[in-house]
Structure formats: structure tokens, C-alpha cells
Design a protein around this motif. Structure first.
Motif, PDB file in Angstrom:
ATOM      1  N   TYR A 283       5.100   5.118   2.932  1.00 49.69           N
ATOM      2  CA  TYR A 283       4.195   6.018   3.466  1.00 49.69           C
ATOM      3  C   TYR A 283       4.791   7.464   2.432  1.00 49.69           C
ATOM      4  O   TYR A 283       6.203   7.454   2.511  1.00 49.69           O
ATOM      5  CB  TYR A 283       4.999   6.330   4.924  1.00 49.69           C
TER       6      TYR A 283
ATOM      7  N   ARG B 134      -7.226  -1.026   4.474  1.00 44.51           N
ATOM      8  CA  ARG B 134      -6.720  -1.608   5.199  1.00 44.51           C
ATOM      9  C   ARG B 134      -7.100  -3.029   6.701  1.00 44.51           C
ATOM     10  O   ARG B 134      -7.218  -3.769   6.736  1.00 44.51           O
ATOM     11  CB  ARG B 134      -5.471  -0.949   6.113  1.00 44.51           C
TER      12      ARG B 134
ATOM     13  N   LEU C 287       0.644  -0.801   0.200  1.00 48.92           N
ATOM     14  CA  LEU C 287       0.165  -0.206   0.154  1.00 48.92           C
ATOM     15  C   LEU C 287       0.883   1.384   0.096  1.00 48.92           C
ATOM     16  O   LEU C 287       1.909   1.484   1.138  1.00 48.92           O
ATOM     17  CB  LEU C 287      -0.957  -0.146   0.972  1.00 48.92           C
ATOM     18  N   THR C 288       0.370   2.599  -0.928  1.00 50.04           N
ATOM     19  CA  THR C 288       0.962   3.171  -1.059  1.00 50.04           C
ATOM     20  C   THR C 288       0.448   4.876  -0.620  1.00 50.04           C
ATOM     21  O   THR C 288      -0.426   4.711  -1.405  1.00 50.04           O
ATOM     22  CB  THR C 288       2.469   3.743  -1.808  1.00 50.04           C
ATOM     23  N   TYR C 289       0.352   5.094   0.574  1.00 49.66           N
ATOM     24  CA  TYR C 289      -0.057   5.914   0.939  1.00 49.66           C
ATOM     25  C   TYR C 289       0.054   7.100   2.008  1.00 49.66           C
ATOM     26  O   TYR C 289       1.806   7.121   2.430  1.00 49.66           O
ATOM     27  CB  TYR C 289      -1.703   5.672   1.616  1.00 49.66           C
TER      28      TYR C 289
ATOM     29  N   VAL D  25      -2.476   0.549  -4.281  1.00 51.88           N
ATOM     30  CA  VAL D  25      -2.149  -0.637  -4.082  1.00 51.88           C
ATOM     31  C   VAL D  25      -1.743  -1.403  -5.264  1.00 51.88           C
ATOM     32  O   VAL D  25      -2.450  -1.644  -6.006  1.00 51.88           O
ATOM     33  CB  VAL D  25      -3.727  -1.486  -3.849  1.00 51.88           C
TER      34      VAL D  25
ATOM     35  N   LYS E  17      -2.053  -2.474  12.276  1.00 52.40           N
ATOM     36  CA  LYS E  17      -1.538  -1.729  11.281  1.00 52.40           C
ATOM     37  C   LYS E  17      -3.028  -0.733  10.426  1.00 52.40           C
ATOM     38  O   LYS E  17      -2.469   0.769  10.418  1.00 52.40           O
ATOM     39  CB  LYS E  17      -1.195  -2.087   9.961  1.00 52.40           C
TER      40      LYS E  17
ATOM     41  N   MET F 243      -6.852   5.187   2.126  1.00 53.72           N
ATOM     42  CA  MET F 243      -6.179   4.251   2.239  1.00 53.72           C
ATOM     43  C   MET F 243      -7.193   3.453   3.660  1.00 53.72           C
ATOM     44  O   MET F 243      -7.060   1.885   4.193  1.00 53.72           O
ATOM     45  CB  MET F 243      -4.739   3.889   2.817  1.00 53.72           C
TER      46      MET F 243
ATOM     47  N   PRO G  93      -5.122   6.706  -2.781  1.00 57.95           N
ATOM     48  CA  PRO G  93      -4.465   5.152  -3.140  1.00 57.95           C
ATOM     49  C   PRO G  93      -3.987   5.406  -4.004  1.00 57.95           C
ATOM     50  O   PRO G  93      -4.630   4.592  -5.016  1.00 57.95           O
ATOM     51  CB  PRO G  93      -4.819   4.592  -1.333  1.00 57.95           C
TER      52      PRO G  93
ATOM     53  N   ASP H 184       2.202  -4.975   2.608  1.00 55.12           N
ATOM     54  CA  ASP H 184       3.508  -3.936   3.754  1.00 55.12           C
ATOM     55  C   ASP H 184       2.731  -2.319   2.848  1.00 55.12           C
ATOM     56  O   ASP H 184       1.837  -2.188   2.345  1.00 55.12           O
ATOM     57  CB  ASP H 184       4.662  -4.110   2.633  1.00 55.12           C
ATOM     58  N   GLU H 185       3.736  -1.927   4.004  1.00 53.02           N
ATOM     59  CA  GLU H 185       3.264  -0.055   3.858  1.00 53.02           C
ATOM     60  C   GLU H 185       3.852   0.740   2.989  1.00 53.02           C
ATOM     61  O   GLU H 185       5.449   0.831   3.536  1.00 53.02           O
ATOM     62  CB  GLU H 185       2.652   0.476   4.448  1.00 53.02           C
TER      63      GLU H 185
ATOM     64  N   ASN I 135       0.553   7.871   6.270  1.00 54.20           N
ATOM     65  CA  ASN I 135       1.198   7.419   7.086  1.00 54.20           C
ATOM     66  C   ASN I 135      -0.234   8.383   8.273  1.00 54.20           C
ATOM     67  O   ASN I 135      -0.104   8.671   9.381  1.00 54.20           O
ATOM     68  CB  ASN I 135       2.019   7.671   8.132  1.00 54.20           C
TER      69      ASN I 135
END
Length: 219
Positions: free
Chosen positions: A34, A20, A7-9, A58, A199, A16, A56, A31-32, A11
Motif C-alpha cells: 500500500y 483484484r 499489487l502496489t496501490y 502489478v 481482499k 486497482m 496501479p 500480495d499488496e 488501500n
């Protein structure tokens, strides 16, 4: 074999957080990455990873997905959280989109100048427009649609917990929803996600807001 979901977003919660939640309920490890700088965002753009220049993002099953509704629908379909047939799915989608409308209002509080007025608006709409719908749907039913947990149930739990952070007594007159909350939080995957150190993200703070403004160059 596909690698772990990434996931890219930022923190923080934002759009997102529902993703999650759904992955956690499906017991999918992720995994993330940030976003903290404008340069990271510009690289995603130059690499062609953001179709509409939005997160987001993904990464799942060899794909790079954007648009939160599309992502949620994909995860729900993949992990059997989207109803048994077409009619079930359209009901689930209606409930889900209503919840997303309400949660987006709560998400925007951190960026709102007139906080008290917006809180009043959210509380009024929640009690008069949204919560009565779910209270009725849960009358005599364990879940919203078809007697089986769906992504809409997960979002209803997420949304009502968000509401209670702002308005602790908001469910006082919504006994079916409160009972539903109690049942949902006994689910082992949800119970783990609600524990400290999971998370799940906390309410947005100044750092979260500042980072978003810097990355997107918002004054």
C-alpha cells in the motif's frame, strides 16, 4: 518459477479494484503493497518502476506492469477470460471499456465537490447509456460474449454492485442484469471474494482520499 503476484496501490478501490476482481476470479493469490507516503512513490519513480509515473503497478511473471487496461488484458489472456477469437475479444474489450468509463465516474465521487449533481449525472448515464446495452446483450444469454465468462462479465458484476451501493433500486427495470448478478455471485471464487475479510476493498473514505492527495501532492 515466478513468485506471487504483487499489487502496489493505495488501500482502496480505484483502478486497482478491477484487477483484484479479475485475479480473484482466476483464483490467483496476490500480495499488496500500500502506498501511504510521498517517499514510497518517489522511490518507485527513481527505481524506474512507473513508466508513466502512474499506479496501479502489478508485478507478475517477472514483469512490472502499469496501465490498468494493459494489466487487465494480460490477466484475461493468461487465464482464458478474454474470448475464443479476435472477434470475441474486440466485443469483450468494447464492453469492458464502457464499464471502465462508468466506474471511473463513480471512483471520482470521493474527490467531487458537487456530489449530488455528479450522482444525478451518473444515475442518468447509467440508466440511459450503459445499462440498456448490457440488458440487451444478456437477453437469452448467460454471459456477454460467446456463452463463456470473460473479464467483461467480471467487470459488469463489479460495476453493478458499485451502482447499487449508491442507487439501491437502479436495476429494478433491468431484469436480465439482475439475473446475471445472481448467477455470477454463485461462482465459488466470486462468492469468496464477496465475503467479509477478502481482499475486496470498501467504498473510499476520508483516509483514502487524504492519502492520495498527500502522495500525489494534490491541493
Amino acid at each position: 518459477m515466478a513468485g506471487k503476484v504483487v499489487l502496489t496501490y493505495f488501500n482502496g478501490r480505484g483502478k486497482m479494484e478491477s484487477i483484484r476482481w479479475l485475479l480473484a476470479v482466476a483464483e490467483v493469490e496476490f500480495d499488496e503493497v500500500y502506498l501511504t507516503t510521498r517517499e514510497q512513490y518517489e522511490k518507485l519513480l527513481s527505481d524506474g518502476d512507473l513508466m508513466f509515473q502512474q499506479v496501479p503497478l502489478v508485478e507478475i511473471d517477472g514483469m512490472k506492469l502499469i496501465q490498468s487496461k494493459a494489466i487487465l488484458n494480460y490477466i484475461a489472456e493468461k487465464y482464458n477470460l478474454h474470448g475464443k477469437d479476435l472477434k470475441s475479444r474486440v466485443m469483450i474489450n468494447m464492453y469492458s471499456e464502457g464499464l471502465m468509463d462508468l466506474m471511473e465516474m463513480i471512483m471520482m465521487l470521493a474527490f467531487t465537490a458537487d456530489l449530488n449533481a455528479q450522482l444525478d449525472t451518473i444515475q442518468t448515464k447509467a440508466k440511459k447509456r450503459y445499462l440498456p446495452v448490457f440488458e440487451k446483450a444478456l437477453s437469452g444469454s448467460i454471459y456477454l460474449v460467446g456463452g463463456k465468462m470473460s473479464c467483461a462479465d467480471v467487470q459488469l458484476l463489479e460495476c453493478t454492485l458499485m451502482l447499487e451501493e449508491k442507487f439501491p433500486a437502479i436495476l429494478a427495470d433491468f431484469h436480465n442484469i439482475k439475473s446475471f448478478q445472481g448467477r455470477m455471485t454463485e461462482n465459488p471464487a466470486i462468492k469468496r471474494f464477496l465475503q467479509p475479510g477478502s481482499k475486496r476493498k470498501q467504498q473510499p473514505d476520508e483516509t483514502y482520499v487524504k492519502t492520495i492527495k498527500e502522495v500525489f501532492q494534490i491541493n
